[in-house]
Enzyme design. Structure first.
Site, PDB file in Angstrom:
ATOM      1  N   LYS A   1      50.583  48.417  44.762  1.00 62.23           N
ATOM      2  CA  LYS A   1      50.451  46.962  44.929  1.00 62.23           C
ATOM      3  C   LYS A   1      51.726  46.257  44.485  1.00 62.23           C
ATOM      4  O   LYS A   1      52.264  45.378  45.162  1.00 62.23           O
ATOM      5  CB  LYS A   1      49.272  46.447  44.108  1.00 62.23           C
ATOM      6  CG  LYS A   1      49.259  44.940  43.868  1.00 62.23           C
ATOM      7  CD  LYS A   1      48.099  44.517  43.003  1.00 62.23           C
ATOM      8  CE  LYS A   1      48.295  44.703  41.534  1.00 62.23           C
ATOM      9  NZ  LYS A   1      49.109  43.679  40.880  1.00 62.23           N
ATOM     10  N   ASN A   2      52.248  46.669  43.311  1.00 64.32           N
ATOM     11  CA  ASN A   2      53.397  45.964  42.732  1.00 64.32           C
ATOM     12  C   ASN A   2      54.722  46.299  43.394  1.00 64.32           C
ATOM     13  O   ASN A   2      55.757  45.785  43.007  1.00 64.32           O
ATOM     14  CB  ASN A   2      53.451  46.226  41.222  1.00 64.32           C
ATOM     15  CG  ASN A   2      52.290  45.545  40.520  1.00 64.32           C
ATOM     16  OD1 ASN A   2      51.598  44.713  41.108  1.00 64.32           O
ATOM     17  ND2 ASN A   2      52.065  45.902  39.277  1.00 64.32           N
TER      18      ASN A   2
ATOM     19  N   ARG B   1      49.347  35.525  40.816  1.00 69.23           N
ATOM     20  CA  ARG B   1      50.611  35.039  40.256  1.00 69.23           C
ATOM     21  C   ARG B   1      51.818  35.567  41.015  1.00 69.23           C
ATOM     22  O   ARG B   1      52.869  34.934  41.071  1.00 69.23           O
ATOM     23  CB  ARG B   1      50.791  35.497  38.815  1.00 69.23           C
ATOM     24  CG  ARG B   1      49.597  35.450  37.930  1.00 69.23           C
ATOM     25  CD  ARG B   1      49.955  36.002  36.610  1.00 69.23           C
ATOM     26  NE  ARG B   1      51.160  35.392  36.110  1.00 69.23           N
ATOM     27  CZ  ARG B   1      51.206  34.148  35.603  1.00 69.23           C
ATOM     28  NH1 ARG B   1      50.112  33.460  35.537  1.00 69.23           N
ATOM     29  NH2 ARG B   1      52.315  33.639  35.174  1.00 69.23           N
TER      30      ARG B   1
ATOM     31  N   ARG C   1      41.438  44.024  43.350  1.00 73.25           N
ATOM     32  CA  ARG C   1      42.786  43.498  43.534  1.00 73.25           C
ATOM     33  C   ARG C   1      43.832  44.610  43.540  1.00 73.25           C
ATOM     34  O   ARG C   1      44.884  44.480  44.145  1.00 73.25           O
ATOM     35  CB  ARG C   1      43.141  42.535  42.398  1.00 73.25           C
ATOM     36  CG  ARG C   1      42.257  41.297  42.316  1.00 73.25           C
ATOM     37  CD  ARG C   1      42.835  40.358  41.317  1.00 73.25           C
ATOM     38  NE  ARG C   1      44.250  40.138  41.617  1.00 73.25           N
ATOM     39  CZ  ARG C   1      45.046  39.435  40.811  1.00 73.25           C
ATOM     40  NH1 ARG C   1      44.556  38.958  39.682  1.00 73.25           N
ATOM     41  NH2 ARG C   1      46.313  39.256  41.120  1.00 73.25           N
TER      42      ARG C   1
ATOM     43  N   ILE D   1      54.083  43.882  25.381  1.00 75.17           N
ATOM     44  CA  ILE D   1      54.510  43.075  26.538  1.00 75.17           C
ATOM     45  C   ILE D   1      53.715  41.768  26.630  1.00 75.17           C
ATOM     46  O   ILE D   1      54.294  40.695  26.760  1.00 75.17           O
ATOM     47  CB  ILE D   1      54.351  43.880  27.848  1.00 75.17           C
ATOM     48  CG1 ILE D   1      55.053  45.247  27.741  1.00 75.17           C
ATOM     49  CG2 ILE D   1      54.867  43.074  29.033  1.00 75.17           C
ATOM     50  CD1 ILE D   1      56.570  45.171  27.678  1.00 75.17           C
TER      51      ILE D   1
ATOM     52  N   CYS E   1      46.950  32.975  32.433  1.00 77.74           N
ATOM     53  CA  CYS E   1      46.384  34.239  32.938  1.00 77.74           C
ATOM     54  C   CYS E   1      45.584  34.879  31.805  1.00 77.74           C
ATOM     55  O   CYS E   1      45.893  34.658  30.635  1.00 77.74           O
ATOM     56  CB  CYS E   1      47.529  35.151  33.368  1.00 77.74           C
ATOM     57  SG  CYS E   1      47.030  36.833  33.736  1.00 77.74           S
TER      58      CYS E   1
ATOM     59  N   ASP F   1      50.456  48.345  31.886  1.00 75.71           N
ATOM     60  CA  ASP F   1      49.374  48.424  32.873  1.00 75.71           C
ATOM     61  C   ASP F   1      48.520  49.677  32.711  1.00 75.71           C
ATOM     62  O   ASP F   1      47.543  49.852  33.437  1.00 75.71           O
ATOM     63  CB  ASP F   1      49.946  48.357  34.299  1.00 75.71           C
ATOM     64  CG  ASP F   1      50.573  47.004  34.603  1.00 75.71           C
ATOM     65  OD1 ASP F   1      51.280  46.895  35.610  1.00 75.71           O
ATOM     66  OD2 ASP F   1      50.366  46.066  33.804  1.00 75.71           O
TER      67      ASP F   1
ATOM     68  N   ARG G   1      52.220  33.953  30.313  1.00 77.50           N
ATOM     69  CA  ARG G   1      53.046  34.412  31.455  1.00 77.50           C
ATOM     70  C   ARG G   1      53.816  33.280  32.120  1.00 77.50           C
ATOM     71  O   ARG G   1      53.666  33.034  33.335  1.00 77.50           O
ATOM     72  CB  ARG G   1      52.190  35.169  32.471  1.00 77.50           C
ATOM     73  CG  ARG G   1      51.477  36.363  31.878  1.00 77.50           C
ATOM     74  CD  ARG G   1      50.682  37.129  32.898  1.00 77.50           C
ATOM     75  NE  ARG G   1      51.527  37.884  33.814  1.00 77.50           N
ATOM     76  CZ  ARG G   1      51.031  38.626  34.821  1.00 77.50           C
ATOM     77  NH1 ARG G   1      49.727  38.651  35.037  1.00 77.50           N
ATOM     78  NH2 ARG G   1      51.826  39.304  35.601  1.00 77.50           N
TER      79      ARG G   1
END
Ligand code: EPZ
Length: 416
Positions: free
Chosen positions: A22-23, A91, A395, A325, A115, A303, A120
């Site tokens: 996805k990213n 986002r 998602r 993070i 978020c 993640d 963020r």
């Protein structure tokens, strides 16, 4: 709204095909705005976020179709705006800012807002664009940017930012002169984006290091590429094998993108072998409790933090997990505790005392990776769990219940 019903306690066995990331797909889709014409991407996962980006591009005038490949035609872009209604659901929509400014030298993009996992902000994106000569105004919740011409600049990010690096790298492609991005993100998704931009005719060097140099060119030409495998999805299935005491073979991976994850999971007692695009994982002994801290790539990815915590909940001692993070990425803790996990939170540190077993319970997903950790907890737990609000999961995980039931999981999606 769907929910997942999982009966735990079954060791998973078999093969899982890993999907595209996805990213990686989202910034590639945004990059199509820099070059008018038809772009073609293979290995794009069928996910809610991909459809959201298609809607955003369609709102601007770019048509797209997603069958075996995703084709995007940006010949008729007419609206240089990312509306609040779309940006608030994803986002990553902010990734159109750099491409629109590069190609059209103006853009109106809704601020993403807060978020679940943290504030963020996008201040580092805006600061860098201003250094490149963009006039930035914040009006009615929107970033309004315009420039007569973008110019190259020497930019040092105060903090490593993935989409910040991607946005500025795209903005710099058509700028006057050379842009140097220092303290840039080194994620594989950043490298894949740079590779595609170079394929379109950009001049980018150093992607994958903490200093990227972009020499501006006059124009880019549409091209095609494949989306890289999803290292976070692969990491999630590695944990699924470990937490259920099963054995999985993951196909279509990039083991070189998972070194920190695989090393930490080996420390936790999993046996992991990789060969080409295959990763084989199993667990024979008890899960070992180990400490972990999240870092930008090549460190342990944030993640994967929630998924790793689910594994540590069944560890043979105490594990200290530090989330470096995001300031609020422990929303899964209270839900894992409903399954019997023993976790103490102190700011960005979680102390996880391993328990002998988890028990099935009704729980609620709060964000994408938190929902993955609840699925993992449920797969290991005694009895039935019901996971609500799985729209978060959809998602970022393609056909998760199909992939899991194919390797033995007792899992069902139920319409609520
Ligand atoms: C990307 O988000 C990923 N999203 C995230 O994945 C991932 O968690 C994150 O990188 C870190 O690896 C996509 O690629 C679409 P950052 P991004 O900018 O770029 C602060 C998932 O689960 N910061 O690298 O938004 C920020 O608040 C998602 O798939 C500023 O302060 O993250 C954070 O603390 C979740 N100002 C830190 O930097 C800025 O202008 C890193 O954020 C930008 C960032």
């Amino acid at each position: 709204m769907d929910k997942l019903v999982i009966e735990g306690g079954v060791p998973l066995n078999g093969e899982v095909q890993i999907s595209g990331a996805k990213n990686c797909a989202l910034p590639l889709m945004a990059a199509t705005l820099i070059a008018n014409g038809t772009h073609s991407f293979g290995n794009v996962p069928h996910l809610r976020d991909i459809r959201t980006m298609q809607h955003l591009l369609a709102h601007m005038g770019a048509s797209s179709g997603h069958h075996h490949v995703l084709q995007i035609d940006t010949s008729d872009v007419h609206t240089l705006e990312a509306p609040y209604d779309l940006v608030r659901t994803m986002r990553a929509s902010v990734l159109v800012l750099g491409p629109l400014l590069a190609r059209y030298r103006r853009a109106r993009v809704s601020l993403p807002g807060g978020c679940a996992i943290g504030a963020r902000p996008i201040n580092l994106h805006l600061k860098a664009l201003a250094q490149m000569g963009v006039d930035i105004d914040l009006e009615h919740g929107y970033v309004v940017g315009h420039a007569r011409k973008l110019r190259g600049a020497s930019i040092t990010f105060d903090q490593v930012t993935v989409t910040g690096t991607e946005n500025i790298m795209m903005a710099a492609c058509l700028a006057d002169g050379v842009t140097v991005l220092k303290n840039s993100a080194r994620e594989p998704e950043v490298v894949a984006l740079a590779d595609y931009l170079n394929r379109m005719g950009a001049r980018i060097e150093g992607a994958g290091t903490d200093e990227i140099t972009v020499t501006g060119v006059c124009e880019l030409t549409p091209s095609s590429c494949d989306v890289i495998p999803d290292r976070i999805e692969a990491g999630t299935y590695l944990v699924a094998a470990g937490i259920t005491g099963g054995a999985l073979k993951l196909k279509g991976c990039r083991p070189d993108h998972l070194q920190a994850v695989m090393q930490k999971l080996r420390d936790a007692g999993l046996s992991i072998e990789s060969n080409g695009d295959l990763i084989e994982v199993c667990r024979r002994g008890r899960i070992r409790s180990v400490n972990m801290e999240t870092y930008p790539f090549p460190g342990f990815p944030t993640d994967m933090q929630a998924q790793f915590m689910a594994l540590m909940a069944l560890g043979n001692g105490t594990s200290i997990i530090k989330e470096r993070i995001f300031e609020n990425r422990f929303m899964h803790v209270l839900e894992l505790e409903r399954m019997g996990a023993d976790v103490n939170l102190d700011g960005r540190t979680a102390v996880v005392r391993g328990v002998k077993k988890l028990s099935g319970a009704p729980v609620m997903a709060t964000d994408l990776r938190a929902s993955a950790s609840l699925v993992l907890g449920a797969l290991a737990a005694d009895g039935i769990s019901e996971i609500a609000r799985i729209y978060h999961l959809d998602r970022g995980y393609e056909a998760i219940e199909k992939k899991l039931s194919a390797v033995g999981a007792r899992i069902e999606r139920v319409k609520q």
